[in-house]
Design a protein around this motif. Structure first.
Motif, PDB file in Angstrom:
ATOM      1  N   THR A 274       0.818  -1.219   0.000  1.00  0.00           N
ATOM      2  CA  THR A 274       0.000   0.000   0.000  1.00  0.00           C
ATOM      3  C   THR A 274       0.848   1.264   0.000  1.00  0.00           C
ATOM      4  O   THR A 274       0.402   2.317   0.443  1.00  0.00           O
ATOM      5  CB  THR A 274      -0.922   0.009   1.237  1.00  0.00           C
ATOM      6  N   GLN A 275       2.083   1.152  -0.474  1.00  0.00           N
ATOM      7  CA  GLN A 275       2.941   2.330  -0.434  1.00  0.00           C
ATOM      8  C   GLN A 275       2.365   3.449  -1.305  1.00  0.00           C
ATOM      9  O   GLN A 275       1.520   3.238  -2.159  1.00  0.00           O
ATOM     10  CB  GLN A 275       4.358   1.988  -0.877  1.00  0.00           C
ATOM     11  N   ASP A 276       2.871   4.667  -1.084  1.00  0.00           N
ATOM     12  CA  ASP A 276       2.331   5.846  -1.739  1.00  0.00           C
ATOM     13  C   ASP A 276       2.551   5.787  -3.248  1.00  0.00           C
ATOM     14  O   ASP A 276       3.533   5.209  -3.731  1.00  0.00           O
ATOM     15  CB  ASP A 276       3.013   7.102  -1.193  1.00  0.00           C
ATOM     16  N   PRO A 277       1.650   6.414  -4.019  1.00  0.00           N
ATOM     17  CA  PRO A 277       1.841   6.467  -5.462  1.00  0.00           C
ATOM     18  C   PRO A 277       3.154   7.135  -5.864  1.00  0.00           C
ATOM     19  O   PRO A 277       3.695   6.835  -6.928  1.00  0.00           O
ATOM     20  CB  PRO A 277       0.635   7.265  -5.961  1.00  0.00           C
ATOM     21  N   GLU A 278       3.677   8.033  -5.014  1.00  0.00           N
ATOM     22  CA  GLU A 278       4.971   8.646  -5.311  1.00  0.00           C
ATOM     23  C   GLU A 278       6.056   7.590  -5.480  1.00  0.00           C
ATOM     24  O   GLU A 278       6.919   7.696  -6.364  1.00  0.00           O
ATOM     25  CB  GLU A 278       5.382   9.616  -4.188  1.00  0.00           C
TER      26      GLU A 278
END
Length: 320
Positions: A274-278
């Protein structure tokens, strides 16, 4: 299809499979001189995913001649799951790359091996192992292969498999391709396009019109827009982002960089939780930069990409 004595047989079936064409690029070096290289956008994506560490396969038909054997050996060298490759006593699919910047292609492949790929002949149990399927490029314009692949993409989507799509615009994608473009955009979870792709696919000088249409077809999709040396943009349900590539001392070869960027994005999405889209965009841009720096698809590694990730600057997107 037979396995060679040196073939590595994976204990598990591939969780990522890229469907479409593998071909031989005949690249014009100068007047009267050409060099050959195994390629094809879907094949490149499969190779890059494997180089990054994902259990990966290319599913398609290749010839049994020296061109097909070169693709087979390169696939084995990259540790692809070779059970998904089907070899036929047919002519090879060849792309003559007569210009590199920007790339310009002419394809030759009447009744060639790629057209004879049969999804029903894939290894038993492959659907149960599959997490992600990738489609795109000229395979979706070449009948009867295109109809088989579109039907396969739709059935896999119904089974809960995540789908990615890279149209990879070529001149054969005229108005006859419009229905395929819409169908694939509507079912894909991830779509990758370049600004040049959008201008060609939607027959408009303004690539923003194409972006708007893709968003209207599938507002839930993650869309990555690649912009060459300017980097890429990511349109994600959580944020719209833009990233510039890390500075490179020398750009050796841009052929296939978009395929590697796609692989970087997909690898991050498959393994980043679920890491950030960045972070997903950083992976994509760093992977594309690694390819341009001379590694190409063959020299790619997760270590090389991670060494460049911190140099990728991400910001809120401004429309390019």
């Amino acid at each position: 299809m037979s396995l060679t004595p040196t073939t590595v047989v994976h204990a598990d079936l591939a969780s990522f499979v890229s469907f479409g064409e593998a071909l031989t690029d005949m690249i014009r070096v100068d007047q009267g001189h050409w060099r050959s290289r195994s390629g094809g956008s879907p094949w490149n994506v499969a190779i890059a995913m494997s180089r990054l560490g994902q259990l990966s396969a290319f599913a398609g038909g290749i010839s049994k001649d020296l061109f097909g054997q070169a693709i087979w050996q390169a696939s084995a060298d990259a540790s692809l799951d070779l059970r998904f490759i089907q070899q036929f006593a047919k002519s090879p699919l060849v792309a003559y790359v007569h210009q590199l910047d920007p790339p310009a292609y002419a394809f030759v492949g009447d009744d060639s091996a790629d057209l004879h790929f049969r999804p029903h002949a894939l290894p038993a149990g492959w659907r149960r192992a599959l997490r992600w399927a990738h489609f795109g490029s000229i395979s979706l314009t070449r009948e009867p292969l295109a109809a088989r692949l579109i039907a396969l993409a739709e059935s896999l989507k119904d089974e809960g498999v995540r789908i990615s799509y890279d149209p990879n615009y070529r001149m054969s994608m005229d108005s006859r391709y419009d229905r395929t473009l819409e169908r694939m955009c509507r079912l894909a979870d991830v779509i990758k396009v370049s600004d040049e792709d959008l201008r060609g696919l939607f027959r408009s000088r303004d690539h923003h019109l194409g972006l708007a249409q893709i968003s209207a077809w599938n507002p839930r999709a993650i869309v990555m827009l690649t912009l060459g040396e300017r980097g890429a943009q990511l349109f994600h349900p959580k944020a719209d982002l833009s990233a510039a590539p890390p500075p490179l001392d020398h750009v050796v070869d841009t052929l296939g960089a978009g395929d590697v960027a796609m692989a970087g994005l997909l690898y991050s999405l498959m393994n980043g939780g679920t890491q950030d889209p960045e972070d997903h965009l950083r992976w994509a841009v760093a992977a594309g930069a690694a390819a341009c720096a001379g590694a190409g698809v063959d020299g790619l590694s997760a270590g090389l990409v991670t060494s460049l990730i911190d140099q990728v600057q991400v910001r809120r997107a401004e429309m390019a």
